[in-house]
Design an enzyme around this catalytic site. Sequence first.
Site, PDB file in Angstrom:
ATOM      1  CE1 TYR A 141      -3.717   2.473   0.654  1.00  0.00           C
ATOM      2  CE2 TYR A 141      -2.413   3.235   2.520  1.00  0.00           C
ATOM      3  CZ  TYR A 141      -3.487   3.404   1.651  1.00  0.00           C
ATOM      4  OH  TYR A 141      -4.312   4.480   1.786  1.00  0.00           O
ATOM      5  CG  ASP A 236       5.751   3.893   0.688  1.00  0.00           C
ATOM      6  OD1 ASP A 236       6.068   4.616   1.664  1.00  0.00           O
ATOM      7  OD2 ASP A 236       4.574   3.676   0.357  1.00  0.00           O
ATOM      8  CE  LYS A 264       1.955   4.842   8.187  1.00  0.00           C
ATOM      9  NZ  LYS A 264       0.606   4.616   8.628  1.00  0.00           N
TER      10      LYS A 264
HETATM   11  N1  PMP Z   1       2.872   4.252   2.263  1.00  0.00           N
HETATM   12  C1  PMP Z   1       2.879   3.336   3.241  1.00  0.00           C
HETATM   13  C2  PMP Z   1       3.904   2.259   3.231  1.00  0.00           C
HETATM   14  C3  PMP Z   1       1.938   3.404   4.265  1.00  0.00           C
HETATM   15  O1  PMP Z   1       1.951   2.475   5.223  1.00  0.00           O
HETATM   16  C4  PMP Z   1       0.973   4.437   4.243  1.00  0.00           C
HETATM   17  C5  PMP Z   1      -0.091   4.571   5.317  1.00  0.00           C
HETATM   18  N2  PMP Z   1      -0.303   3.508   6.132  1.00  0.00           N
HETATM   19  C6  PMP Z   1       1.015   5.366   3.205  1.00  0.00           C
HETATM   20  C7  PMP Z   1       1.986   5.249   2.236  1.00  0.00           C
HETATM   21  C8  PMP Z   1       0.031   6.491   3.127  1.00  0.00           C
HETATM   22  O2  PMP Z   1       0.254   7.395   4.167  1.00  0.00           O
HETATM   23  P1  PMP Z   1      -0.907   8.381   4.653  1.00  0.00           P
HETATM   24  O3  PMP Z   1      -1.962   7.514   5.267  1.00  0.00           O
HETATM   25  O4  PMP Z   1      -0.216   9.284   5.617  1.00  0.00           O
HETATM   26  O5  PMP Z   1      -1.402   9.100   3.446  1.00  0.00           O
END
Ligand code: PMP
Length: 425
Positions: A141, A236, A264
Amino acid sequence: MSNEALFARAQRIIPGGVNSPVRAFRAVGGTPRFIARGAGSRVWDVEGREYIDYILSWGPLIAGHAHPAVVAAVTAAARGGLSYGMPTEAEVTLAERLGRAVPSMEMLRLVNSGTEATMSALRLARGFTGRSRIVKFEGCYHGHADALLVKAGSGALTFGHPSSAGVPADVVQQTSVLAFNDAGALADFFARHGDEIAAVILEPVAGNMNLVPGTPEFLGAARSLCTRHGAVLIFDEVMTGLRVHPGSAQGLYEIVPDLTTLGKVIGGGMPIGAFGGRRDIMGHIAPLGAVYQAGTLSGNPVAVAAGLATLDLAMAPGFYDALFATTRRLVDGLNAAGAASGHAFSAHCVGSMFGIYFRERPPASYADVMQCDRTAFNTFFHAMLERGVHLAPSAFEAGFTSSAHGPQDIAATLAAAREALDLIP
Ligand code: PMP
């Protein structure tokens, strides 16, 4: 007001009663706990019930809830103004410190969420290479930007709609989805389409299909194939950044991507994200170059203050050693409890991320994850919740620990787990 009354009220005005889908408890059933406050390893719901929290805002709270140093920094920043839309010294300092922690980020830009970070990194990779195709992996994701919402993990996977409605076919035609941890499939794909690929984006430790670490072979293949074919390798690290290692997953694996996305932990619980990498690639971002990217609240002073204070805590000597030892104790204890219970159960961790799996061994692929017993997980989840332990309400999400989680928390969690495992038929 009770959790149930609040949930009913919420559902009348907010779709599903929540502002992000997995919070709704749909996969596990029942009523989400509405949180009144948090401190350290704990949260309290509106009914006054206390929980040991392993969601930690889905990763950001590496120092626990409402750490006094973070709260003090945020309060002081807020007194000086909530946002300026003009540059500040603090955002330069945060960018410099992130660049030191993750040296592949020779230049970086702050944004407001992980989604913004990945979306911007993708546009940049396309603008830089002049190519359109991107490669992602099943169960990973990367936020909810159109091009990345194909066979995605997290809520998309939890609800069985890994590819969203409302995403135009034209947009995702340029997204190719391959099997995670399958270096051979990636090599084959590059052999056929190498000159079309703008970017390969991946979670080096996948945390949105439960926890599935990338193998060194797979990550190494991604690195060398991108180099050979002129594609941009994007790690990512929104979830893994400053979580699995002080230098993030790339520090742990010693593999250098071209671009990295963060989020995060770097905001300690405030909305933030970052993307960055090679100087020659970042030079294509406006106003230096032709790839547009912007944000009214980007580099927000309150979010930056929370990030800097969190980094101060995390970079103190011994922080990660203690945090990882705590996580290891939790996972070892869970594995012992699982073995004693006789259920098909396993647990695994990377740094301060952990996975709980209702199968014999930790999964190495998306297909393995799909074999986990979801019914058993749901029973376990509710039994843990009743015993004051709040896990993520889905069999497809990783768990997190914080420096505030101490031996008492782990002992209480393991005692609850032993009872919960006994309740599974
Ligand atoms: N990339 C990864 C690996 C994530 O775990 C997440 C959110 N869990 C995101 C992108 C998206 O981040 P956000 O919810 O802050 O938009």
